[in-house]
Scaffold this motif. Sequence first.
Motif, mmCIF file in Angstrom:
data_model
loop_
_atom_site.group_PDB
_atom_site.id
_atom_site.type_symbol
_atom_site.label_atom_id
_atom_site.label_comp_id
_atom_site.label_asym_id
_atom_site.label_seq_id
_atom_site.Cartn_x
_atom_site.Cartn_y
_atom_site.Cartn_z
ATOM 1 N N THR A 198 0.865 -1.185 0.000
ATOM 2 C CA THR A 198 0.000 0.000 0.000
ATOM 3 C C THR A 198 0.897 1.229 0.000
ATOM 4 O O THR A 198 2.008 1.174 0.549
ATOM 5 N N PRO A 199 0.460 2.337 -0.628
ATOM 6 C CA PRO A 199 1.312 3.530 -0.640
ATOM 7 C C PRO A 199 1.468 4.105 0.775
ATOM 8 O O PRO A 199 0.529 4.026 1.571
ATOM 9 N N PRO A 200 2.631 4.672 1.099
ATOM 10 C CA PRO A 200 2.756 5.389 2.373
ATOM 11 C C PRO A 200 1.859 6.633 2.335
ATOM 12 O O PRO A 200 1.545 7.132 1.242
ATOM 13 N N SER A 201 1.411 7.118 3.505
ATOM 14 C CA SER A 201 0.478 8.257 3.472
ATOM 15 C C SER A 201 1.173 9.498 2.897
ATOM 16 O O SER A 201 0.520 10.416 2.416
ATOM 17 N N GLY A 222 1.117 -13.362 9.120
ATOM 18 C CA GLY A 222 2.325 -13.883 8.461
ATOM 19 C C GLY A 222 2.528 -13.431 7.029
ATOM 20 O O GLY A 222 3.454 -13.902 6.345
ATOM 21 N N TYR A 223 1.706 -12.507 6.557
ATOM 22 C CA TYR A 223 1.908 -11.999 5.188
ATOM 23 C C TYR A 223 3.036 -10.979 5.175
ATOM 24 O O TYR A 223 3.245 -10.264 6.155
ATOM 25 N N GLU A 224 3.731 -10.865 4.033
ATOM 26 C CA GLU A 224 4.690 -9.766 3.861
ATOM 27 C C GLU A 224 3.890 -8.521 3.490
ATOM 28 O O GLU A 224 3.166 -8.530 2.495
ATOM 29 N N MET A 225 4.007 -7.494 4.344
ATOM 30 C CA MET A 225 3.195 -6.270 4.191
ATOM 31 C C MET A 225 4.151 -5.099 3.988
ATOM 32 O O MET A 225 4.990 -4.829 4.828
ATOM 33 N N ARG A 226 4.064 -4.448 2.818
ATOM 34 C CA ARG A 226 4.990 -3.347 2.500
ATOM 35 C C ARG A 226 4.241 -2.032 2.332
ATOM 36 O O ARG A 226 3.092 -2.020 1.865
ATOM 37 N N GLU A 227 4.905 -0.933 2.661
ATOM 38 C CA GLU A 227 4.443 0.407 2.300
ATOM 39 C C GLU A 227 5.449 0.932 1.282
ATOM 40 O O GLU A 227 6.644 1.017 1.576
ATOM 41 N N ALA A 228 4.986 1.210 0.072
ATOM 42 C CA ALA A 228 5.919 1.677 -0.967
ATOM 43 C C ALA A 228 5.151 2.477 -2.015
ATOM 44 O O ALA A 228 3.984 2.168 -2.302
ATOM 45 N N PRO A 229 5.816 3.493 -2.601
ATOM 46 C CA PRO A 229 5.164 4.223 -3.688
ATOM 47 C C PRO A 229 4.787 3.251 -4.802
ATOM 48 O O PRO A 229 5.526 2.297 -5.075
#
Length: 289
Positions: A198-201, A222-229
């Motif tokens: 999901t995008p970072p705020s 257990g999911y890999e959860m990323r914040e990225a543009p």
Amino acid sequence: MKIFLGDKLVDEKDAVVSVFDHGLLYGDGVFEGIRAYNGRVFLLDEHIERLYDSAQAIALKIPMTRKQMKQAVVDTCKANEISDGYIRLVVTRGKGTLGLNPYLCDKAEVIIIAAKIQLYPQELYDNGLKIVTVGTIRNHPEAINPRIKSLNYLNNVIAKIEAINAGCMECLMLNHKGEVAEASGDNIFAVKNGVITTPPSTCGALEGLTRNKVMELAREAGYEMREAPMARYDLYVADEVFLTGTAAEIISVVDVDKREIGGGKPGEITRKLAELYHQAARSEGTPIE
Ligand SMILES: Cc1ncc(COP(=O)(O)O)c(CNc2cccc(C(=O)O)c2)c1O
């Protein structure tokens, strides 16, 4: 219906604000949309914290403590016998002159409405949404920062108009750099090869509380959860796309700009996260008592 107005509960017919209220005249104020499930107000502390941060960001002084505000939300739910419902909490700059100057406003106006929830049609959750990228970009952070949940929702309203005009219920808004920001009233997530992003705020989105809860639940599961543009490309090639928001909760997106996502049906990880979210929503929260 009882409405909390100013500093007390009043009958709906007596719940009126001045035509000189700057929330009406200029969209000068902040708000929160909160949900109650099973006799508990969900994520109340987080919503109140964001309300006070938004107020601080626009130099608006709320004439109640956080503790008093939380109690007022609970009392308004109780007075309206709300066990499962939607709460709209609004703080305007208050009554002022016809001029813009907020320093001429008497005192911030507090409004709390606790109502029965208007759910989205079940069909949308079963079949997923189609969304379209709209031309209206999300507010530049150095204009009105999208992280402020202000009453200034024209950016979102115009985007919603464009979506509906294009035959969609929701839209994708990009930021001033052309990156993915969010929908008109929800955050956006993509799943690719089991990785959730999901995008970072800071990419032009409200820091959604449903977003944050889903991120927490995803990691716990257990999911890999990323914040990225993200670029639109990342949505187009995703295995799953979904939106999150207090009202919508978690809703699949099966088509972005006529690119079919996940075979055109809600994805497995989306369904799993929705299940975890509903379990949390019905078991956590501030009791309405
Ligand atoms: C711009 C925006 N982005 C994300 C969200 C989701 O945030 P939360 O997970 O904290 O709710 C919102 C909030 N979503 C929101 C607010 C007001 C109205 C409506 C509507 O759909 O009528 C939706 C929002 O307004």
